[in-house]
Design an enzyme around this catalytic site. Structure first.
Site, mmCIF file in Angstrom:
data_model
loop_
_atom_site.group_PDB
_atom_site.id
_atom_site.type_symbol
_atom_site.label_atom_id
_atom_site.label_comp_id
_atom_site.label_asym_id
_atom_site.label_seq_id
_atom_site.Cartn_x
_atom_site.Cartn_y
_atom_site.Cartn_z
ATOM 1 N N GLY A 76 1.038 -1.117 0.039
ATOM 2 C CA GLY A 76 0.037 0.005 -0.061
ATOM 3 C C GLY A 76 0.707 1.142 -0.063
ATOM 4 N N TYR A 136 -15.990 -4.341 6.879
ATOM 5 C CA TYR A 136 -14.593 -3.666 6.921
ATOM 6 C C TYR A 136 -14.225 -3.828 8.468
ATOM 7 C CZ TYR A 136 -10.972 0.159 7.816
ATOM 8 O OH TYR A 136 -10.009 0.512 8.265
ATOM 9 N N SER A 194 -6.875 -1.212 12.518
ATOM 10 C CA SER A 194 -7.829 0.035 12.666
ATOM 11 C C SER A 194 -8.466 -0.092 14.251
ATOM 12 C CB SER A 194 -8.692 0.329 11.564
ATOM 13 O OG SER A 194 -9.888 1.019 11.929
#
Length: 253
Positions: free
Chosen positions: A27, A166, A153
């Site tokens: 990423g 998610y 996260s």
């Protein structure tokens, strides 16, 4: 007669130098991955940049210079991830750490996305992390240690109603990090899950966030999360950080 108290002679630990170390980043063409690449190069490291956007990645490799190599990579492909790690060994002689920052996010409940979108998110966030972990282990064992940093996260600590799938992928990353920490620590391999709250990147633009929304400025900056990543890599080898959650001052926890 003056008496002097005995003072503890211990000092603040000296950070490890990253000069000359080689770190693979997935990423890497935007957001947290890009900020991490810049931070690591500033710290003297070599970086191996993996991302799907080959054109942007090539420009970035040229911009960052001789201490960076760019390898177009779709983390959903175990073969792509294998080539990414192999490129680090081929160009710099070894790989010392991997930062798994590739990820995608879509806001919405469990029924709100089509099958292909769900599969793309799960394959990128979960399998993309697993492939990266699996691929570096042989190299880290040859080197008798290394660092695995997984960018998860706070959604992996408490799922919100508007981020069902998610959040499931982020719970998976944090669960994986905890399990491999317990497995690999005896081999000198450190594992860290970085769990930032909202971060002002291209995340979910058009699928929950609107470009140019002034409220995005209240979120963490990608450079804030990159600082966390560089910090855990620079820790003395006798210690490890297994989970580091963070929020901006403007956002509730």
């Amino acid at each position: 007669m003056t008496h002097h108290a005995n003072h503890d002679q211990r000092t603040i630990p000296v950070e490890r130098s990253l000069a000359g170390e080689t770190i693979v980043i997935t990423g890497a063409s935007s957001g947290i991955g890009l900020a991490t690449a810049r931070g690591l190069i500033a710290a003297g490291a070599n970086v191996v940049l993996g991302a799907r956007d080959s054109e942007r990645l090539t420009r970035l490799g040229d911009e960052l210079g001789a201490t960076a190599v760019a390898v177009p990579t779709d983390v959903r492909s175990e073969d792509d991830v294998r080539l990414l790690v192999a490129a680090g060994v081929a160009h710099f002689g070894r790989v010392d750490s991997i930062v798994l920052a590739a990820g995608i996010g879509l806001y919405g409940g469990v029924e709100d996305h089509d099958d292909a979108e769900i599969r793309r998110m799960v394959d990128t966030n979960v399998l993309g992390t697993v492939w990266g972990v699996r691929e570096v282990l042989a190299e880290f064992r040859r080197n008798r240690g290394g660092d695995i940093v997984i960018v998860a996260s706070v959604a992996g600590l408490r799922g919100g109603a508007h981020e069902a799938v998610y959040a499931a992928t982020k719970f998976a990353q944090i669960g994986l990090a905890g399990a491999i920490d317990r497995q690999l620590r005896p081999e000198g391999i450190r594992v860290t899950a970085i769990a930032p709250a909202g971060t002002n990147t291209g995340f979910a633009l058009g699928t929950g966030r609107v470009a140019g929304d002034p409220s995005l400025a209240d979120l963490l900056a990608p450079e804030d999360v990159a600082l966390q990543i560089v910090t855990v890599l620079r820790q003395p080898r006798r210690m490890r950080t297994t989970l580091w959650a963070s929020w901006s001052m403007a956002e509730g926890s």
